[in-house]
Design an enzyme around this catalytic site. Structure first.
Site, PDB file in Angstrom:
ATOM      1  N   HIS A 126       0.842  -1.207   0.000  1.00 49.00           N
ATOM      2  CA  HIS A 126       0.000   0.000   0.000  1.00 49.00           C
ATOM      3  C   HIS A 126       0.872   1.250   0.000  1.00 49.00           C
ATOM      4  O   HIS A 126       1.747   1.398   0.836  1.00 49.00           O
ATOM      5  CB  HIS A 126      -0.899   0.021   1.250  1.00 49.00           C
ATOM      6  CG  HIS A 126      -2.103  -0.859   1.121  1.00 49.00           C
ATOM      7  ND1 HIS A 126      -3.266  -0.651   1.815  1.00 49.00           N
ATOM      8  CD2 HIS A 126      -2.321  -1.962   0.356  1.00 49.00           C
ATOM      9  CE1 HIS A 126      -4.147  -1.569   1.479  1.00 49.00           C
ATOM     10  NE2 HIS A 126      -3.592  -2.389   0.613  1.00 49.00           N
ATOM     11  N   TYR A 165      -9.126   5.518   7.581  1.00 47.07           N
ATOM     12  CA  TYR A 165      -9.252   5.868   9.003  1.00 47.07           C
ATOM     13  C   TYR A 165     -10.243   7.034   9.062  1.00 47.07           C
ATOM     14  O   TYR A 165      -9.951   8.115   8.528  1.00 47.07           O
ATOM     15  CB  TYR A 165      -7.918   6.331   9.582  1.00 47.07           C
ATOM     16  CG  TYR A 165      -6.863   5.248   9.733  1.00 47.07           C
ATOM     17  CD1 TYR A 165      -6.693   4.585  10.950  1.00 47.07           C
ATOM     18  CD2 TYR A 165      -6.008   4.906   8.685  1.00 47.07           C
ATOM     19  CE1 TYR A 165      -5.705   3.611  11.111  1.00 47.07           C
ATOM     20  CE2 TYR A 165      -5.027   3.936   8.836  1.00 47.07           C
ATOM     21  CZ  TYR A 165      -4.884   3.290  10.053  1.00 47.07           C
ATOM     22  OH  TYR A 165      -3.906   2.332  10.204  1.00 47.07           O
ATOM     23  N   PRO A 207      -4.233   0.251  18.765  1.00 48.17           N
ATOM     24  CA  PRO A 207      -4.013  -0.230  17.391  1.00 48.17           C
ATOM     25  C   PRO A 207      -4.014   0.859  16.316  1.00 48.17           C
ATOM     26  O   PRO A 207      -3.656   0.571  15.170  1.00 48.17           O
ATOM     27  CB  PRO A 207      -5.171  -1.200  17.167  1.00 48.17           C
ATOM     28  CG  PRO A 207      -6.213  -0.808  18.153  1.00 48.17           C
ATOM     29  CD  PRO A 207      -5.507  -0.235  19.333  1.00 48.17           C
ATOM     30  N   LYS A 223       1.065  -0.270  15.171  1.00 48.52           N
ATOM     31  CA  LYS A 223       2.483  -0.341  15.531  1.00 48.52           C
ATOM     32  C   LYS A 223       2.871  -1.555  16.388  1.00 48.52           C
ATOM     33  O   LYS A 223       4.061  -1.830  16.574  1.00 48.52           O
ATOM     34  CB  LYS A 223       2.892   0.941  16.287  1.00 48.52           C
ATOM     35  CG  LYS A 223       2.951   2.163  15.393  1.00 48.52           C
ATOM     36  CD  LYS A 223       4.090   2.065  14.393  1.00 48.52           C
ATOM     37  CE  LYS A 223       4.003   3.063  13.286  1.00 48.52           C
ATOM     38  NZ  LYS A 223       4.198   2.508  11.944  1.00 48.52           N
ATOM     39  N   TYR A 265       4.152   6.505  10.089  1.00 54.55           N
ATOM     40  CA  TYR A 265       3.279   5.404   9.676  1.00 54.55           C
ATOM     41  C   TYR A 265       4.087   4.308   8.975  1.00 54.55           C
ATOM     42  O   TYR A 265       3.885   3.121   9.234  1.00 54.55           O
ATOM     43  CB  TYR A 265       2.155   5.925   8.781  1.00 54.55           C
ATOM     44  CG  TYR A 265       1.039   4.923   8.605  1.00 54.55           C
ATOM     45  CD1 TYR A 265      -0.022   4.873   9.502  1.00 54.55           C
ATOM     46  CD2 TYR A 265       1.059   4.015   7.542  1.00 54.55           C
ATOM     47  CE1 TYR A 265      -1.035   3.938   9.355  1.00 54.55           C
ATOM     48  CE2 TYR A 265       0.048   3.079   7.389  1.00 54.55           C
ATOM     49  CZ  TYR A 265      -0.999   3.047   8.292  1.00 54.55           C
ATOM     50  OH  TYR A 265      -1.997   2.113   8.147  1.00 54.55           O
TER      51      TYR A 265
HETATM   52  C1  PHB Z   1      -6.056  -4.280  10.831  1.00 48.52           C
HETATM   53  O1  PHB Z   1      -6.013  -4.573   9.639  1.00 48.52           O
HETATM   54  O2  PHB Z   1      -6.525  -5.068  11.668  1.00 48.52           O
HETATM   55  C2  PHB Z   1      -5.570  -2.944  11.251  1.00 48.52           C
HETATM   56  C3  PHB Z   1      -5.027  -2.087  10.309  1.00 48.52           C
HETATM   57  C4  PHB Z   1      -4.568  -0.843  10.696  1.00 48.52           C
HETATM   58  C5  PHB Z   1      -4.645  -0.457  12.015  1.00 48.52           C
HETATM   59  C6  PHB Z   1      -5.162  -1.325  12.969  1.00 48.52           C
HETATM   60  C7  PHB Z   1      -5.631  -2.578  12.589  1.00 48.52           C
HETATM   61  O3  PHB Z   1      -4.206   0.770  12.374  1.00 48.52           O
END
Ligand code: PHB
Ligand code: APR
Length: 390
Positions: A72, A201, A293, A297, A385
């Site tokens: 990505h 997000y 989450p 990280k 990130y």
């Molecule tokens: C996930 O795919 O479970 C996931 C992806 C990004 C995040 C947290 C969880 O920031």
């Protein structure tokens, strides 16, 4: 039995450490209190920094990752009813992340360990590290009613937040820092194509939402929920309704739904234990620190710990030098605290807090607006990130 390093915990930290050590000729035994199927049943995040991808390549366990992982180059921050793309590739001068489930990483590492013939003891009860302040460390455990003892030079505590390793350290020798957030994440897995080819997000007046994925046909979606909500409160229909309301209209309309096949609520916490070394006992991964989450990280921090620790151990056995081991806790914690800061910041910026007030809300909106209109601010987000170097 005797080995050089006993690794407590067969999650990604313990398995990756074991893999790197085995390849370097450093004998090790992994002990876990549960079985392989249970470990592989845990659903965790799935965004890998380039540093972790390189570690897995060097450890000889990246073939499937390169076949099935999804690179990505960016993600979307959604607020005010629209997407604001963060172009990771452009902002970082060519870095990207790899979307590949933690369960798959664990699977690949377990397969490699079985191929190499290194020993893993599953379903071990009462695992206990001993004498790590002296030179005669050993670990005991019970299996099928029999007590066993493994003598070793070093113990790696890779047994997660609830493990025994950190708890075995005398209280006065360890300092803990913690922040608990006043909400949880309700997450589901469903066999539907992801609503967007990149992660979304979303910050919305009803709360945070995240659209992630495990593959081109499997989605992982989350919504922020009150901490005391129960899974039974959340039918699939309620979940799909809620996540759609928190997304920009074009995503809500495009979102495919299906019955979920996994659903769970996780609390959010930041936690760090210092130091990460006590004599011959070293903590790594969730045993030493937890991040919320947001930003994914957790697994990546476990990887940088393992990198520093494996370097220190290999240097010790190859060159007889303690320098890498002595530097371990400091090097790991420098990076840990930066990721703890980033995860805290992203969590604060993207969620609705019960006690924010009008002033706090305005500040959050100004921060998001600044972030998507300032290349300097977006670059700071992007470089964190994709992962700080190690
Ligand atoms: C996930 O795919 O479970 C996931 C992806 C990004 C995040 C947290 C969880 O920031
Ligand atoms: N004795 C032996 N093993 C134990 C004990 C114990 N007392 N307590 C826990 N374990 C085992 C668990 O069963 C688990 O398999 O330790 C392992 C720890 O694995 P994880 O919790 O996955 O921790 P870690 O390997 O550090 O992985 C970090 O996982 O939780 C995510 O966000 C985190 O992605 C990050 C990654």
């Amino acid at each position: 039995m005797r080995t050089k390093v006993v690794i407590i915990g067969s999650g990604p930290s313990g398995l990756l450490l074991g893999q790197i050590l085995t390849r370097a000729g450093v004998s090790n035994v992994i002990i876990d209190r549960v079985g392989k199927e249970y470990i592989l049943g845990r659903v965790r995040a799935g965004v890998l920094e380039e540093g972790l991808v390189k570690l897995l390549e060097n450890a000889g366990v990246a073939d499937r990752l390169h076949k099935e992982g999804l690179p990505h180059d960016g993600f979307s921050l959604a607020f005010d009813g629209r997407d604001h793309r963060i172009d990771l590739f452009d902002l970082t001068g060519g870095q990207r992340v790899m979307v590949y489930g933690q369960t798959e990483v664990t699977h690949d590492l377990m397969d490699a360990r079985e191929r190499d013939g290194s020993l893993t003891i599953y379903d071990a009860e009462n695992v206990q590290p001993h004498d790590f302040s002296g030179k005669k460390s050993y670990v005991t455990y019970q299996k099928d009613g029999v007590t066993h003892r493994i003598d070793c030079d070093f113990i790696a505590g890779c047994d997660g937040f609830h493990g025994v390793s950190r708890k075995a350290v005398p209280q006065g020798a360890i300092r803990e820092y913690e922040r608990v957030y006043p909400f949880g994440w309700l997450g589901i897995l469903a066999e539907v194509p992801p609503v967007n080819h990149e992660l979304i997000y979303a910050n919305h007046p009803r709360g945070f939402a995240l659209c992630s994925m495990r593959s081109n046909t499997r989605s992982r979606y989350y919504v922020q929920c009150p901490l005391d909500d129960k899974i039974e409160d959340w039918s699939d229909d309620r979940f799909w309704d809620e996540i759609r309301r928190r997304l920009p209209a074009h995503h809500a309309e495009a979102m495919k739904t299906a019955p979920s096949f996994e659903k769970s609520i996780a609390p959010l916490r930041s936690f760090v234990a210092e130091p990460m070394r006590f004599g011959s006992l070293f903590l790594a991964g969730d045993a030493a620190h937890i991040v919320p989450p947001t930003g994914a990280k957790g697994l990546n921090l476990a990887a940088s710990d393992v990198h520093y620790l494996s370097q220190g151990l290999i240097e010790y056995y190859n060159e007889g030098s303690q320098a890498g081991l002595d530097a371990y806790s400091g090097r790991a914690l420098d990076r840990v605290w930066k990721a703890v800061r980033f995860s805290w910041w992203m969590t604060t910026m993207m969620h609705r807090f019960p006690d924010t007030g009008d002033f706090g809300q305005k500040i959050q909106e100004a921060e998001l607006d600044y972030l998507v209109h300032s290349r300097a601010a977006a670059t700071s987000l992007a470089e964190n990130y994709v992962g700080l170097p190690y």
